[in-house]
Design a protein around this motif. Sequence first.
Motif, short mmCIF file in Angstrom:
data_model
loop_
_atom_site.label_atom_id
_atom_site.label_comp_id
_atom_site.label_asym_id
_atom_site.label_seq_id
_atom_site.Cartn_x
_atom_site.Cartn_y
_atom_site.Cartn_z
N TRP A 84 8.71 -9.22 -16.25
CA TRP A 84 7.88 -8.85 -15.10
C TRP A 84 7.17 -10.14 -14.54
CZ3 TRP A 84 7.13 -4.36 -12.55
CH2 TRP A 84 7.83 -3.27 -13.06
N THR A 85 7.79 -10.95 -13.62
CA THR A 85 7.19 -12.16 -13.34
C THR A 85 6.74 -11.86 -11.84
OG1 THR A 85 9.65 -12.96 -12.92
CG2 THR A 85 8.40 -13.88 -14.83
N TYR B 140 4.76 -8.55 -7.53
CA TYR B 140 5.51 -7.99 -8.54
C TYR B 140 6.60 -7.16 -7.97
CZ TYR B 140 2.26 -9.37 -12.27
OH TYR B 140 1.35 -9.91 -13.08
N GLY B 141 6.81 -6.95 -6.65
CA GLY B 141 7.57 -6.41 -5.79
C GLY B 141 9.18 -6.34 -6.30
N HIS B 142 9.33 -7.73 -6.56
CA HIS B 142 10.83 -8.07 -6.78
C HIS B 142 11.14 -7.71 -8.24
CE1 HIS B 142 14.16 -10.65 -7.99
NE2 HIS B 142 14.53 -10.21 -6.57
N ALA C 90 11.43 -3.63 -8.44
CA ALA C 90 12.89 -3.30 -8.04
C ALA C 90 13.90 -3.77 -9.17
CB ALA C 90 13.02 -4.01 -6.72
N THR C 91 13.79 -5.01 -9.61
CA THR C 91 14.68 -5.33 -10.66
C THR C 91 14.78 -4.47 -11.77
OG1 THR C 91 14.47 -7.48 -9.83
CG2 THR C 91 15.50 -7.29 -11.75
N ALA C 92 13.55 -4.52 -12.32
CA ALA C 92 13.22 -3.49 -13.52
C ALA C 92 13.93 -1.97 -13.27
CB ALA C 92 11.87 -3.27 -13.78
#
Lengths: 199, 993
Positions: free
Chosen positions: A9-10, B820-822, B825-827
Amino acid sequence: MVETASVGWTRRSAWADVAKAGRFGAQGTTGVVVELLYGLGIATLIVADGGGPALAAALRDRIGIEPPLTPLIRRSGGRALAWAGPDRWMLVADRRDDLDPVCEGLHALAAVSNQSDGWASLQIGGPDVRRALAKGVMLDLHPSAFPDGAVALTAVSHINVVIWREGDAFTLLAPRSMAGSIWSWLSASTAEFGCEVRG
Amino acid sequence: MISQPHRAPQGGLVDRSQTLRFRFDGRDYAGHPGDTLASALLANGVRLVGRSFKYHRPRGFLSAGPEEPNGIVELRTGARREPNTRATTAELFDGLEARSQNRWPSLAFDLLAVNGLAGPLFSAGFYYKTFMWPAAFWEKLYEPLIRRAAGLGRAAGAPDPDHYEKAFAFCDVLVIGAGPAGLAAALAAGRAGARVIVCEQDFALGGRLLSDRREIAGRPAGEWLRDAVAELESLPNVTITRRTTVYGAFDGGTFGAVERVADHLPVPPPHQPRQRAWRIVAKRSVLAAGSIERPVVFAGNDTPGVMLAGSVRTYVNRFAALPGREAVVFATVSEAWNTARDLAAAGARVAALVDPRPEPDPALAALAREIGAALHVDSVVSAASGGRALSTVTVRDAQGREQAVSCDLLAVSNGWNPTLHLTSHQNNKPAWNPAIDAFVPDKLPPGMSVAGAAAGRFALAEILAEGSQLGGEAASACGFVSPAPQDLDADPETPSSGPLWRVVGGKGKAFVDFQNDVTDADIELSAREGYRSVEHLKRYTTLGMATDQGKTSNLPGLALMAEQTGRSIPETGTTIFRPPFTPVAIGALAGHHRGKDFRPLRLSPTHAWSREQGAVFIESGLWMRAQYYPRAGEADWLQTVNREVLAVRGGVGICDVSTLGKIDVQGADAAEFLERVYINHWKSLPVGKARYGVMLREDGFVMDDGTTSRLGESHYLLTTTTANAGAVMQHLEFCHEVLWPELDLRLVSVSEQWAQMAVAGPRSRELLRGVVDAGHDISNEAMPYLAARAVTVGGGVPARLFRISFSGELAYEIAVPADYGHALATALTEAGRPLGVTPYGLEAMAVMRIEKGHAAGGELNGQTTARDLGLSRMMSTKKDYVGRVMAGREALVAPERPILVGLKPVDAGQRLRAGAHFVEVGALATMANDLGHMTSVAFSPNLGCWIGLGLLADGQKRIGGRVRAVDPVRNGDVEVEVCSPVFLDPEGTRLHG
């Protein structure tokens, strides 16, 4: 049931994919130095009805800054208060983590909205900084008209921005979603002077 | 080395140490740095440079400055080709390619010159009279023909490869023009310490001091000029911009100027713009724009070789280019006789001096003797001839006796007009000054003063004194202490005499407006036909309407009309000017803002993730949004969208919704405020819950919709549609600040702060369970439909979770700070892998909302009421709200008003089209039979056919019936069944799953 994802969570800067450290433009000269500011804590404070004196007292007490009543930014160490309209300020902390301790419990006196992620921020300096900014900033940035500590809410390249001056350097805040467009303007405007970008 | 036969061996301000090669009409020539294209052509003996607009007459240079009507050419080639450029101001560079215009097949032999023989046909009003009938012919036949015959240069026809920019400048004193008046003004203001900007359109400073052999304070003027420029350049508070034309004077001391940064170079140097458009804001301004010399109207006055006397001096003295070897000077003003002196000094033979004054000037007689020229007093030049190059002028004395004089150059002067254009840009009319027979500035824009020739003062000593005085006064007005004005002597000058507007009786056409081919006969015709006001004269004859805007022709035209109508010039009218002073390229005004920089582009915080997922993006307002996510092997977008829809309804999908507007509403009266701006109730909404709301404009029509969540006791988060985010914020601020300032309330947009993803489908909770930190209970009991709560993700990242649904499925929206948007979405992608999570875009979202009958863009079109959208039950009758009264207007509640319905093709194989209009099955497709229109359509993979939403008259009653959806634009005519707008899961069981 799914396992909790094992992704990092970067945080991702507004400037990621837009600008990176390096040089561009005219060779052999550095007329403009741009620093990509990342990690600033920014919160909008709007005074609650009747909360003005108490808010001012709280801010004096917590960060040692008297909220400016005209378009100015006042700084004390790593924190600053920038006028953002009548009864409205931007609280700016060099470190995002420094924001919460200041805002703790202020909610009765002011509407506090964290905007740290909403702005793409830059500091722009160098000998040709005013000539470069003159290509988009519609205000007179000469020290006689826009002295140290001056703040303006204006538009650059059809984008609403906040701009302030500390010493000979200007800080520019643009909406995060428009980081690419503001960078397109800034890079076109600074190239002739030679631009160094610090990340 | 290409010889320059008309270049003097020494003198002038050209750098002979360097040779610049250039081409004109395919031939090679040479010139020097310091040349204009015009001076270089003249130095090479080229005098025929263009063909006229209407008659295709051969033309040469009339002037040496921005007023030039004849010498307009195409510069450069390819994408950089620019038409209608004045060769007299185009700075020469190595490799310059220029081409004459408006001639076919060649400049020397122009077939369309027969237009000149058919002269009477093309007189004033010709087009109006001839091409009147039949009207239908105008567009298809007449206009294209006229345009082909009359066009000037050709546009490049390709995108301009250069960059342009805009810039903003501020100063105390703006000095417009760097001739003697402007330099004196700048020195005075600069010495006082004011911030001064000096704009000079030329690439060299000095104005007429470059062209005339004058003395200042006992020294050659050039020495004074050099010192003045050096001093100005040494002052840190003075900025000098060369090649910069101030083209307009606007309100509040604002000026428009265009700097030709790289016009004098083959291509702009790296990182340099081609041109820069300046907006200059000045507390005070000094206009020192000089003056423009006036021609005389006589037969053949457009023959190449007839030139303004002052311009001849410019070519001879500044450029060391001899415009002719055998000259006649014809002037009504004494100062023009210097032309003869300078020509003789440069080695030309001066054949004759023609002076219309009855009494010979003793000084003139002496000059004639000295240079061996014949002196014709009380005489005029009545005609010039020679076709493509002047060969003879006819001199006529007071008794009417005519004498032919051979020459290849005729220098003409009829006095000077102040360049006062900028003074009249704010609708100020100039005043007639009979002492100099010219219009002079009268009422001025605030903060402006006018110095020197621009004010009608032509004596150099006066010009310098006035410049110095007005520059100092301008600085004083800005709070600076000015030194006493400087007085400088200049060499003595003879006062001028009265003008001679035209010489009648010569053989051939006599031109008033060279660029638009307006002759004295046209003006007579205009007077005869009753077009006597200056405004009618202009429109009837096109006088002054060419690209030069009549800089050399307006006053002669006015004078001729005065003569025709027996009035004085001021009785006849005044000339007034509008910006721009000279043409400005659109590119300069656009600056950086072209192509993708035309307007800002907004990217969502999850943009990079969408790109990683292979999204196809679409512009949506300023945003780039993911439209769909194609996968290998999919034939078209429809196949992709069908897959995405089925994946959501059958499992789980994720979609970026960060672009929705988000507004923090805080304060003790926040709920009251929501009650007043929304049609439905809010005070009953508990903390931790969301509700759908609809807001109206004051006129009763729907403005926007969205969900608002109560995050705390007095803290609400209001969301808007993407398209209306800005407008809703404005509306709410207006409501608070103007309508109800007494409400304890604070509004701030937080749209940029939060990245937000929709997670939709029966397995959405399962997916979220893998992303939301374990300590948060998101079960159906803890997090029921319309719950809105703060949670954390990724081990402590603050997030907001809303159980809301646009798709009709079990669905959520989850928001995290944009950085943290990216990661979010990745999570979701990673956590959802075992569930087959599918990213979906705008198209799939649209399909699903149509399947559920949710109104969106097509329905929220600004012309629909809440009732039209089937939302009348939401409209509270127990409270007041914006738009309530107006929404109750008779026509807005009429039962026959179209209302939202669903539509399905009777033949399930047929495609529906948005925009189609409804008519009864048996009726003609006419406006009279119109029943409404289809607002949105989609192919529903769940129903296996196209479906649509539409606004249909008596829609409720028609459910179960049929109408036709007629689309004349695309030849569509489909019979459709009217149904409920909710096509899928009308009970809403999926929502609560």
